[in-house]
Write an enzyme that holds these catalytic residues in place. Structure first.
Site, PDB file in Angstrom:
ATOM      1  N   GLY A  60       0.822  -1.224   0.000  1.00  0.00           N
ATOM      2  CA  GLY A  60       0.000   0.000   0.000  1.00  0.00           C
ATOM      3  C   GLY A  60       0.847   1.261   0.000  1.00  0.00           C
ATOM      4  CB  VAL A  78       1.321   3.984   4.748  1.00  0.00           C
ATOM      5  CG1 VAL A  78       2.218   4.116   5.975  1.00  0.00           C
ATOM      6  CG2 VAL A  78       0.349   5.167   4.697  1.00  0.00           C
ATOM      7  CB  SER A 117       0.571  -9.283  -2.542  1.00  0.00           C
ATOM      8  OG  SER A 117      -0.289  -8.270  -2.993  1.00  0.00           O
ATOM      9  NE  ARG A 119      -3.497   6.660  15.070  1.00  0.00           N
ATOM     10  CZ  ARG A 119      -3.901   7.159  13.906  1.00  0.00           C
ATOM     11  NH1 ARG A 119      -5.015   7.868  13.851  1.00  0.00           N
ATOM     12  NH2 ARG A 119      -3.211   6.965  12.812  1.00  0.00           N
ATOM     13  CB  CYS A 147      -1.415  12.219   8.842  1.00  0.00           C
ATOM     14  SG  CYS A 147      -3.052  11.981   8.124  1.00  0.00           S
ATOM     15  CB  SER A 163      -0.823  11.189  -0.312  1.00  0.00           C
ATOM     16  OG  SER A 163      -0.525  12.290   0.522  1.00  0.00           O
ATOM     17  CE  LYS A 212      -9.235   8.159  12.534  1.00  0.00           C
ATOM     18  NZ  LYS A 212      -8.769   7.780  11.190  1.00  0.00           N
ATOM     19  CG  HIS A 266      -2.683  16.531   6.079  1.00  0.00           C
ATOM     20  ND1 HIS A 266      -2.942  16.221   4.774  1.00  0.00           N
ATOM     21  CD2 HIS A 266      -3.033  15.432   6.809  1.00  0.00           C
ATOM     22  CE1 HIS A 266      -3.432  14.979   4.700  1.00  0.00           C
ATOM     23  NE2 HIS A 266      -3.499  14.488   5.921  1.00  0.00           N
TER      24      HIS A 266
END
Length: 361
Positions: free
Chosen positions: A14, A16, A41, A118, A158, A187, A213, A251
Site C-alpha cells: 500500500g 504507506v 500478493s 490508538r 497525520c 495521499s 481524531k 496537510h
C-alpha cells in the site's frame, strides 16, 4: 552500529508501506528484510506485487524488488524473520487489533501507523518530540500480553502534526480553547490524482472519522500515565473541521487559540524556534534538526515550497497574528505521509531502540 536490525513491513504494497520502504532505504540502523501483504500478493516478488502501483516519486529501492512477499496472516512465519515490524495494513479495525496483538505475542515489537490501537489504554501513541515518556506504559502492556519483548506502539493521526506540536511549544501560556480547520492532501486517503481524478479542482468537506481524531488525539498525547494506562488531558478543548483538497502531499491547518496567560507574538515565535525534544537531543537518524520553523513571509507556508522541510519531518508555521475573537491565529503545514505516517513511525522506532525497547532477537 555494526549489525542493522531486521525489519518487516506489514501492508508493504500500500501507499504507506511504500513510503516506509522508500524512507528505510540506506537507513543506518534498520534494514527491510521482509515484506508482507494480503494473500493475493503473497508468493510474488515485491516488484511484481506492486507492478504499476508504485506511488512514490523516487524509484523502488533495488534491495526490495526481489524480496518474495509473505502472507501477513502467517504470523509466526513472518515474525521468525525479523527483529520488529512496522504495520501499515489495510483491514478492519478489529482485524488490525487482532493481527498486531498476534505479532506482539510472538515477542515481535510492532510500531504501527494504523489507528486501531490508538485508544487501547496501555498502548503508547507518541510524537517523539512531545511525549516519549508514554513509552513507559509498554511495561504494563507486556504484563497484559504476557510478553517479555513484544509490544505495540502507535503514532497519531497525520492531520494533528501541523498544530499539536505548535500548541505543545506554547504550553506555558496555557492554551485552553482551539478551533482548527485542516486542509488535507489526497495521499492521506492512499490516493494519487491518477487514482482519484475527480479530486482535481475539487474539495470535499468531509473525511470520515477525521474530525473526532483531530479533536481527541492531541489530548491523549498530552495525557499522563496513571495506574498502567494513559489518561488523556482535558484541555485545551479542540473543535475541528477536516476538508480534502486537491493537493498530493501536505496537510495545512488554520488554527485559532485562546490562552489563559496571554503571550506576545514574539514570545510565541521564540517558543516555536527553540522547541526541541528527545529525538533532537539524541540526534536520531530521522530527527529534524529544527523541528518547527517560523516563516515571516505573509504567503508562507505553501505546500509546493515547504512540504519537504527537513526531509518532510519538520513543521512549518506562518501568519501568527492577533485575532479579534481568539487571542492568536496561525497556519501550520506538515507532510502527511512522512512526518504524519511512515516517517513518524520510523522516528518512534528509533526512539524505542535508543530507549532499549527494540533490540535484535
Amino acid at each position: 552500529m555494526s549489525q542493522k536490525l531486521r525489519v518487516g513491513i506489514l501492508g508493504a504494497t500500500g501507499m504507506v508501506g511504500q513510503r516506509f520502504i522508500s524512507l528505510l532505504e540506506n537507513h543506518p540502523w534498520f534494514e527491510v528484510v521482509t515484506v508482507a501483504a494480503s494473500p493475493r500478493s503473497a508468493g510474488k516478488t515485491y516488484e511484481e506485487a506492486v507492478n504499476g502501483r508504485w506511488k512514490m516519486t523516487t524509484p523502488m529501492p533495488e534491495a526490495v524488488k526481489k524480496l518474495i512477499v509473505m502472507d501477513l496472516n502467517e504470523v509466526e512465519k513472518v515474525a521468525a524473520t525479523v527483529d520488529f515490524v512496522f504495520s501499515a495494513v489495510d483491514m478492519t479495525k478489529d482485524e488490525i487489533r487482532a493481527i498486531e496483538e498476534a505479532y506482539a505475542k510472538t515477542e515481535t515489537p510492532v510500531v504501527s501507523n494504523n489507528s486501531a490501537h490508538r485508544w487501547t489504554p496501555d498502548v503508547p501513541m507518541v510524537v517523539p518530540e512531545i511525549n516519549p515518556e508514554h513509552f513507559d506504559v509498554i511495561e504494563y502492556q507486556k504484563k497484559r500480553l504476557g510478553t517479555t519483548r513484544g509490544f505495540i506502539a502507535v503514532k497519531p493521526n497525520c492531520s494533528i502534526q501541523s498544530y499539536a506540536p505548535v500548541l505543545t511549544a506554547w504550553k506555558e501560556f496555557e492554551p485552553y480553547e482551539v478551533v482548527a480547520t485542516t486542509y488535507q492532501a489526497i495521499s492521506g486517503a492512499g490516493k494519487t490524482f491518477k487514482d482519484w481524478p475527480e479530486m482535481e479542482g475539487n474539495i470535499i468537506p468531509y473525511i470520515g472519522g477525521e474530525e473526532e481524531k483531530s479533536e481527541k488525539e492531541p489530548l491523549r498525547i498530552w495525557g499522563k500515565i496513571e495506574d498502567g494506562v494513559i489518561v488523556p488531558a482535558t484541555e485545551p478543548k479542540i473543535t475541528c473541521q477536516c476538508i480534502r483538497v486537491p493537493v498530493l502531499n501536505g496537510h495545512t491547518a488554520a488554527v485559532f487559540v485562546k490562552f489563559r496567560k496571554k503571550p506576545t507574538k514574539e514570545q510565541l515565535i521564540e517558543k516555536l524556534e527553540s522547541f526541541k525534544g528527545l529525538p533532537q537531543e539524541l540526534n536520531l537518524p530521522s530527527a529534524p534538526k529544527q523541528f518547527i520553523r517560523y516563516m515571516q513571509e505573509d504567503n508562507r507556508p505553501q505546500v509546493t515550497l515547504d512540504v519537504d522541510y527537513e526531509n518532510g519531518m519538520g513543521v512549518s508555521v506562518g501568519r501568527i497574528r492577533e485575532d479579534s475573537i481568539y487571542d492568536f491565529k496561525f497556519v501550520g503545514l506538515s507532510h502527511n505521509t512522512v512526518r504524519g505516517a511512515a516517517g513518524g513511525a520510523i522516528l518512534c522506532a528509533e526512539t524505542l531502540k535508543a530507549k532499549g525497547y527494540i533490540q535484535a532477537k
